[in-house]
Design a protein around this motif. Sequence first.
Motif, mmCIF file in Angstrom:
data_model
loop_
_atom_site.group_PDB
_atom_site.id
_atom_site.type_symbol
_atom_site.label_atom_id
_atom_site.label_comp_id
_atom_site.label_asym_id
_atom_site.label_seq_id
_atom_site.Cartn_x
_atom_site.Cartn_y
_atom_site.Cartn_z
ATOM 1 N N UNK A 26 7.364 1.302 5.350
ATOM 2 C CA UNK A 26 8.256 1.511 6.497
ATOM 3 C C UNK A 26 9.093 0.266 6.777
ATOM 4 N N UNK A 27 8.493 -0.914 6.602
ATOM 5 C CA UNK A 27 9.225 -2.149 6.855
ATOM 6 C C UNK A 27 10.251 -2.430 5.761
ATOM 7 N N UNK A 50 7.111 7.910 4.598
ATOM 8 C CA UNK A 50 6.317 7.098 3.676
ATOM 9 C C UNK A 50 5.098 7.862 3.191
ATOM 10 N N UNK A 51 4.464 8.587 4.092
ATOM 11 C CA UNK A 51 3.288 9.352 3.701
ATOM 12 C C UNK A 51 3.664 10.503 2.769
ATOM 13 N N UNK A 52 4.805 11.118 3.018
ATOM 14 C CA UNK A 52 5.265 12.184 2.129
ATOM 15 C C UNK A 52 5.515 11.635 0.730
ATOM 16 N N UNK A 53 6.054 10.430 0.656
ATOM 17 C CA UNK A 53 6.255 9.802 -0.648
ATOM 18 C C UNK A 53 4.947 9.538 -1.361
ATOM 19 N N UNK A 54 3.944 9.081 -0.622
ATOM 20 C CA UNK A 54 2.633 8.857 -1.217
ATOM 21 C C UNK A 54 2.015 10.175 -1.699
ATOM 22 N N UNK A 55 2.195 11.233 -0.933
ATOM 23 C CA UNK A 55 1.667 12.535 -1.351
ATOM 24 C C UNK A 55 2.343 13.005 -2.638
ATOM 25 N N UNK A 56 3.647 12.772 -2.728
ATOM 26 C CA UNK A 56 4.374 13.146 -3.945
ATOM 27 C C UNK A 56 3.876 12.344 -5.144
ATOM 28 N N UNK A 57 3.655 11.042 -4.949
ATOM 29 C CA UNK A 57 3.129 10.210 -6.032
ATOM 30 C C UNK A 57 1.730 10.665 -6.446
ATOM 31 N N UNK A 58 0.934 11.073 -5.473
ATOM 32 C CA UNK A 58 -0.398 11.583 -5.798
ATOM 33 C C UNK A 58 -0.322 12.811 -6.685
ATOM 34 N N UNK A 59 0.646 13.682 -6.415
ATOM 35 C CA UNK A 59 0.817 14.881 -7.241
ATOM 36 C C UNK A 59 1.298 14.521 -8.637
ATOM 37 N N UNK A 60 2.208 13.556 -8.732
ATOM 38 C CA UNK A 60 2.700 13.116 -10.042
ATOM 39 C C UNK A 60 1.562 12.495 -10.859
ATOM 40 N N UNK A 61 0.733 11.695 -10.204
ATOM 41 C CA UNK A 61 -0.393 11.080 -10.900
ATOM 42 C C UNK A 61 -1.386 12.133 -11.362
#
Length: 239
Positions: free
Chosen positions: A60-61, A70-81
Amino acid sequence: MRVEIWSDIACPWCYVGKARFEKALAAFEHRDGVEVVHRSFELDPGRAKGDVQPVLTMLTAKYGMSEAQAQAGEDNLGAQAAAEGLDYRTRGRDHGSTFDMHRLLHLAKEEGRQDALLDAFYRGNFAEERSVFDDDERLVDLAVGAGLEADTVRGVLADPTAYADGVRADEREAAQLGATGVPFFVLDRTYGVSGAQPVEVFAQALAQAWGERTPLALVDAGGASADACGPDGCVVPRN
């Protein structure tokens, strides 16, 4: 053929990209003739050791996004991984300096354990609950699991100059090659691949780089071979 990969342990796309590249390499006909070398690249080189904060706070900073974004981005990365068979914690991770881990990767390279240690650091950062940023003994445990000696690892961590020049040299070389982000793959110093590309892109790059290797051209100054040493011994000068 040599493939050099610039990456950072704090980079989720490096984690995913390594898995995709390795799938392409595993299917490559000439994989036994490919040497893979991992190079250092810090995404946050100015961060001091001990300056640790939650990943969402950092995102966020740094990018001016909301915590929900930011959390949505992390969720997307989790799906990609997950699509690559990798575990990824989308909640509760933190962010800090990776300089010590890069120094240890240079130690591991000398001992033939670099790839194993990088995998251990990736798992520790992205998949496991205990942080890799707030306790040197955490790094010792991961390094021992990758085949390094605990006392040797502690010695490197206790000396901030150990392998520091190697890390900085890698980072300077990345800049010279035009790398502004990671992962960055360089194939035989001829082709560059930027980012966590699909497996098919890595497969194409491997095939193209292998096919366009330049064979060694020998210079024969006079038609006869000069004196030399070989498996059967050395030419003995005669008067």
